[in-house]
Motif scaffolding. Structure first.
Motif, PDB file in Angstrom:
ATOM      1  N   ILE A   1       0.819  -1.232   0.000  1.00 15.72           N
ATOM      2  CA  ILE A   1       0.000   0.000   0.000  1.00 15.72           C
ATOM      3  C   ILE A   1       0.852   1.280   0.000  1.00 15.72           C
ATOM      4  CG2 ILE A   1      -2.030  -1.123   1.048  1.00 15.72           C
ATOM      5  CD1 ILE A   1      -1.287   0.221   3.701  1.00 15.72           C
ATOM      6  N   GLY A   2       2.175   1.107  -0.045  1.00 16.96           N
ATOM      7  CA  GLY A   2       3.048   2.289  -0.152  1.00 16.96           C
ATOM      8  C   GLY A   2       3.548   2.835   1.170  1.00 16.96           C
ATOM      9  N   ILE A   3       3.720   1.962   2.177  1.00 21.41           N
ATOM     10  CA  ILE A   3       4.365   2.393   3.430  1.00 21.41           C
ATOM     11  C   ILE A   3       5.639   1.565   3.602  1.00 21.41           C
ATOM     12  CG2 ILE A   3       4.197   2.563   5.954  1.00 21.41           C
ATOM     13  CD1 ILE A   3       1.186   2.660   5.720  1.00 21.41           C
ATOM     14  N   LYS A   4       6.761   2.265   3.727  1.00 19.64           N
ATOM     15  CA  LYS A   4       8.012   1.554   3.983  1.00 19.64           C
ATOM     16  C   LYS A   4       8.154   1.381   5.499  1.00 19.64           C
ATOM     17  CE  LYS A   4      12.914   1.739   3.103  1.00 19.64           C
ATOM     18  NZ  LYS A   4      14.055   2.541   2.697  1.00 19.64           N
ATOM     19  N   VAL A   5       8.294   0.121   5.943  1.00 16.88           N
ATOM     20  CA  VAL A   5       8.366  -0.137   7.389  1.00 16.88           C
ATOM     21  C   VAL A   5       9.819  -0.390   7.785  1.00 16.88           C
ATOM     22  CG1 VAL A   5       7.602  -1.652   9.261  1.00 16.88           C
ATOM     23  CG2 VAL A   5       6.041  -1.104   7.379  1.00 16.88           C
ATOM     24  N   ILE A   6      10.315   0.417   8.739  1.00 19.70           N
ATOM     25  CA  ILE A   6      11.706   0.251   9.186  1.00 19.70           C
ATOM     26  C   ILE A   6      11.719  -0.125  10.668  1.00 19.70           C
ATOM     27  CG2 ILE A   6      13.972   1.350   9.424  1.00 19.70           C
ATOM     28  CD1 ILE A   6      13.225   3.214   7.169  1.00 19.70           C
ATOM     29  N   PRO A   7      12.113  -1.379  10.992  1.00 26.76           N
ATOM     30  CA  PRO A   7      12.192  -1.768  12.406  1.00 26.76           C
ATOM     31  C   PRO A   7      13.506  -1.318  13.047  1.00 26.76           C
ATOM     32  CG  PRO A   7      12.477  -3.683  10.966  1.00 26.76           C
ATOM     33  CD  PRO A   7      12.417  -2.487  10.084  1.00 26.76           C
ATOM     34  N   ILE A   8      13.439  -0.979  14.323  1.00 28.77           N
ATOM     35  CA  ILE A   8      14.616  -0.508  15.077  1.00 28.77           C
ATOM     36  C   ILE A   8      15.050  -1.610  16.037  1.00 28.77           C
ATOM     37  CG2 ILE A   8      15.304   1.194  16.853  1.00 28.77           C
ATOM     38  CD1 ILE A   8      14.944   2.522  14.215  1.00 28.77           C
ATOM     39  N   GLU A   9      16.348  -1.842  16.115  1.00 30.49           N
ATOM     40  CA  GLU A   9      16.870  -2.837  17.073  1.00 30.49           C
ATOM     41  C   GLU A   9      16.649  -2.346  18.507  1.00 30.49           C
ATOM     42  OE1 GLU A   9      18.198  -5.937  16.569  1.00 30.49           O
ATOM     43  OE2 GLU A   9      17.437  -5.567  14.549  1.00 30.49           O
ATOM     44  N   ASP A  10      16.644  -3.275  19.438  1.00 32.17           N
ATOM     45  CA  ASP A  10      16.446  -2.897  20.845  1.00 32.17           C
ATOM     46  C   ASP A  10      17.539  -1.960  21.357  1.00 32.17           C
ATOM     47  OD1 ASP A  10      14.205  -4.360  21.087  1.00 32.17           O
ATOM     48  OD2 ASP A  10      15.102  -6.021  22.209  1.00 32.17           O
TER      49      ASP A  10
END
Ligand SMILES: Cc1cc2nc3c(=O)[nH]c(=O)nc-3n(C[C@H](O)[C@H](O)[C@H](O)COP(=O)(O)O)c2cc1C
Ligand SMILES: Nc1ncnc2c1ncn2[C@@H]1O[C@H](COP(=O)(O)OP(=O)(O)O)[C@@H](O)[C@H]1O
Length: 311
Positions: free
Chosen positions: A144-153
């Motif tokens: 749907i056009g959202i770039k998801v960036i996870p952050i390390e703990d």
């Protein structure tokens, strides 16, 4: 300037980098997320946006599992304004909102918040009954056009910094450890309210504040500071219900050790720093005994504050 938004103010028109969470206390782990949001927003020429909930959804959806809050809403807003994000969306409890499926939630981010990049911790769960996780967010996001960036703990002494750990430490009065995880002194922004004037009678006038009833902070007497209009005053603070004087309501009472400050009740807000826990609140045999104890508290506070400056 941070603009505060509520659901009624949506949709917004500008594209954003967004993040979602309770952010209770805005600890060092949270701050890393906010920093990333701001950095990417700047680089991509987007607006930075934080979606947060008030009260904590667990307080309403699962009250048995809800314990307490690190800060009240005023303090949370203050902390976000200091971060200088562009938008802070405060979602007040709303049954429809909390029943959104993970899919609907991601579409809400896209449509109502124009979110192009979503930054969250790698353990992030979302949507009705927490059904969505990072893998799901990445998959649906890319379609749907959202770039998801996870952050390390983000860790401190090799364990993940978490709001629940800070809650536990606050309820034990362990302010030094709390400060380490928050990356700042523990303080609250509170409105000045009217007391019943007994402080004046016993010779220790107090500025009265009415805290939320779900604060994690341990009840008792503290050494601290009061800040108003960028001026800082040494203080002793009692957080409790004044059993010696048959007090019923719980207040945070601040007695300034060396100065006075003119404050308007029901109007002025002050910042109160809690520096060191001194003792439990007690029911004294007489007002005289209470006065003698407060004198000792002040003595101790002067010693502590010689060393412990506000920042
Ligand atoms: C440093 C400090 C310590 C206090 N400790 C106690 C205490 O141990 N027990 C108690 O009953 N009240 C305690 N009090 C509360 C006083 O009784 C309170 O300041 C007084 O009742 C003022 O009430 P008012 O603001 O409603 O006029 C303390 C207040 C201060 C400022
Ligand atoms: N120590 C940490 N390191 C990295 N991300 C974190 C940390 N603590 C919380 N987060 C992230 O910050 C966001 C907001 O968290 P929040 O909802 O307040 O949960 P928590 O109670 O775990 O702090 C979430 O994306 C969460 O994964």
């Amino acid at each position: 300037m941070t603009k505060i938004l509520h659901l009624k103010d949506l949709p917004i028109t500008e594209s954003t980098v967004c993040t979602v969470g309770n952010f209770d206390g805005l600890h060092l782990g949270h701050k890393e997320i906010i920093k990333k949001v701001k950095d990417i927003a700047k680089k991509e020429n987007l607006k930075s946006l934080v979606i947060t909930f008030h009260p904590h959804p667990r307080k309403i959806l699962n009250p048995k599992k809800y314990k307490c809050s690190i800060v009240n809403l005023e303090t949370k807003i203050y902390l976000f304004k200091k971060e200088n994000i562009d938008y802070l969306l405060i979602v007040e409890f709303n049954k429809d909102f909390y029943q959104k499926s993970a899919f609907e939630f991601l579409n809400f981010l896209k449509n109502a918040l124009k979110c192009k990049v979503l930054i969250v911790g790698k353990d992030w769960k979302f949507g009705f009954k927490q059904e969505g996780d990072i893998q799901y967010a990445k998959k649906v996001g890319s379609s749907i056009g959202i770039k998801v960036i996870p952050i390390e703990d983000i860790k401190s002494n090799s364990s993940r910094i978490s709001s629940s750990l800070i809650r536990e430490l606050l309820s034990k009065g362990e302010l030094k450890k709390v400060e380490k995880l928050l990356g700042r002194r523990y303080f609250l922004i509170e409105k000045v309210v009217k007391g019943d004037g007994k402080g004046r009678e016993i010779g220790f006038p107090t500025i009265n504040l009415k805290p939320d009833d779900d604060l994690c902070l341990k009840k008792g007497v503290y050494v601290g500071y009061l800040e108003k209009d960028e001026k800082v005053y040494k203080a002793v603070i009692n957080y409790g219900n004044r059993p010696t004087l048959d007090g019923k309501k719980t207040f945070i009472e601040v007695h300034l050790i060396e100065d006075k400050v003119d404050l308007k009740t029901e109007e002025d807000y002050v910042k109160v720093y809690f520096i060191e826990y001194l003792r439990e609140e007690k029911k004294f045999e007489s007002v005289e005994d209470l006065k003698n104890q407060i004198k000792l508290d002040i003595q101790k506070a002067k010693e502590v504050l010689e060393v412990e400056k506000v920042v």
